[in-house]
Design an enzyme around this catalytic site. Structure first.
Site, mmCIF file in Angstrom:
data_model
loop_
_atom_site.group_PDB
_atom_site.id
_atom_site.type_symbol
_atom_site.label_atom_id
_atom_site.label_comp_id
_atom_site.label_asym_id
_atom_site.label_seq_id
_atom_site.Cartn_x
_atom_site.Cartn_y
_atom_site.Cartn_z
ATOM 1 N N LEU A 105 74.438 8.183 52.673
ATOM 2 C CA LEU A 105 73.497 7.980 51.574
ATOM 3 C C LEU A 105 73.933 8.695 50.304
ATOM 4 O O LEU A 105 73.661 8.235 49.201
ATOM 5 C CB LEU A 105 72.109 8.486 51.986
ATOM 6 C CG LEU A 105 71.410 7.746 53.133
ATOM 7 C CD1 LEU A 105 70.144 8.478 53.540
ATOM 8 C CD2 LEU A 105 71.092 6.315 52.726
ATOM 9 N N GLY A 111 77.313 19.372 50.831
ATOM 10 C CA GLY A 111 77.346 18.588 52.052
ATOM 11 C C GLY A 111 77.093 17.112 51.814
ATOM 12 O O GLY A 111 77.076 16.654 50.671
ATOM 13 N N LYS A 128 71.583 15.432 57.410
ATOM 14 C CA LYS A 128 72.314 16.197 56.398
ATOM 15 C C LYS A 128 73.296 17.143 57.073
ATOM 16 O O LYS A 128 72.902 17.994 57.875
ATOM 17 C CB LYS A 128 71.335 16.985 55.526
ATOM 18 C CG LYS A 128 71.979 17.706 54.345
ATOM 19 C CD LYS A 128 70.918 18.306 53.433
ATOM 20 C CE LYS A 128 71.528 18.935 52.197
ATOM 21 N NZ LYS A 128 70.489 19.473 51.270
ATOM 22 N N ASP A 235 65.870 22.728 41.405
ATOM 23 C CA ASP A 235 66.672 21.570 41.000
ATOM 24 C C ASP A 235 65.857 20.281 41.050
ATOM 25 O O ASP A 235 66.300 19.271 41.601
ATOM 26 C CB ASP A 235 67.910 21.459 41.899
ATOM 27 C CG ASP A 235 69.010 20.619 41.270
ATOM 28 O OD1 ASP A 235 69.013 20.466 40.023
ATOM 29 O OD2 ASP A 235 69.872 20.103 42.009
#
Length: 360
Positions: A105, A111, A128, A235
């Protein structure tokens, strides 16, 4: 792209000042595994000893196969090393037995994320993979062991959600695995959903003021809730905001807590973690920033990009190369002006934003 700036941080000493590059479901209740961990191996695990060994069996110059060589090395390992190796292999096997990993994705400096599903019920998940050397922020757990802040924060959020997936704005952590050299986080994957940047592109490059209002109201409520839980995402941007598109009203979900941290009321930060283009002005001027004013600045950045067919840059905004559309409503322009005030003390609090006339 996100980077931590090279300055010493008095309020964020648990985070390493290394460059961190960032990119970037059906609603149903599902039990959350509070912790699914293979214990971290020490520096001399079998995976380290035989680093670089290929799967193909080939002979070395003495005529011994690498496979045999690996077995010989394993024979000489201590009991602790064997246990660590078994634990890591068991964790990887358990992950593979429970989940299927599919297409990628996204990928960033910390990562990569893959689509996938849980085998038992085909529940959509995001998987993830985080290399251990790219876990930039850590915190001590209840046993004193250093733990990824992302994992710690998502465990806290999962615990307070009382085991329900799909209820909170932040996506839920379902399970996580420590495989020695990498962490694997298995997260809820809302379907159908796209990030805010793609949502904007699919809707004519800019959103209407009414649609932007629906999204910003949810977003402000979500980050206010995080603030009340002493969590600073750091973020918030279009790529880290998912928009669920399965109903008439878009629903906001927040992803990627890789640069987040736990925050105290007066915490002051001198290392910037986040997207360099969106650095708040006070970091340029005072070389420091705080949670509340920075998050409010990010609300302004998100809204600006939602309503304008261009990316936001703090540097360009400070030099007046970016301007706010005049055709926006007076209340909307006032909301943007307030969020993007150059002095942090002049920005409203998140609670004041919730009460702003534009969101009422």
């Amino acid at each position: 792209m996100t980077t931590p700036a090279d300055k010493k941080d008095s309020g964020d000493q648990d985070c390493k000042s290394r460059t961190a590059k960032r990119k970037a479901s059906p609603e149903k209740k599902t039990p959350i595994k509070r912790r699914r961990v293979a214990e971290q191996a020490g520096p001399s695990t079998s995976s380290d000893v035989v680093k670089g060994v290929k799967r193909k069996v080939v002979q070395d110059e003495e005529g011994t196969t690498k496979k045999a060589k690996k077995a010989k090395l394993l024979d000489h390992m201590s009991g602790d090393e064997e246990q660590a190796s078994f634990s890591l292999d068991s964790g990887k096997g358990e992950f593979q037995a429970r989940y299927v990993e599919e297409h990628q994705l996204g990928e960033g400096g910390c990562g990569a994320v893959f689509a996938g599903y849980r085998i038992e019920d085909r529940f959509p998940v995001a998987i993830k993979h985080i290399p251990k050397n790219k876990v930039y922020c850590k915190v001590a757990d209840e046993n004193g062991k250093m733990l990824s802040v992302e994992v710690a924060i998502m465990l806290k959020l999962a615990g307070e959600a009382e085991g329900s997936v799909g209820i909170s704005a932040p996506v839920s952590l379902l399970e996580w695995f420590d495989l020695g050299k990498e962490l694997i986080l298995v997260l809820e994957r809302p379907v159908p959903a796209v990030d805010l940047q793609k949502y904007k592109a699919e809707n004519g490059r800019t959103l209407t003021e009414d649609t932007a209002k629906v999204i910003l109201k949810q977003l402000v409520d979500a980050v206010k809730e995080l603030e009340e839980k002493h969590i600073f995402h750091r973020d918030i941007k279009g790529q880290n905001i998912l928009i669920e598109t399965g109903s008439d009203v878009p629903r906001v979900r927040i992803i990627d807590f890789g640069l987040s941290c736990f925050v105290k009321q007066r915490s002051l930060y001198r290392i910037f973690y986040g997207t360099p283009l969106h650095i708040p002005p006070e970091w340029y001027i005072r070389s420091c920033y705080r949670c509340g004013p920075t998050t409010v600045w990010q609300m302004g950045v998100v809204l600006y990009e939602a309503l304008h067919a261009r990316y936001f840059s703090t540097a360009r905004f400070l030099t007046k190369q970016l301007s706010i559309k005049k055709r926006l409503s007076t209340e909307c322009r006032n909301f943007l002006d307030a969020c993007l005030a150059l002095a942090p003390e002049k920005r409203p609090t998140l609670e004041e934003l919730q009460l702003h006339p534009w969101l009422r």
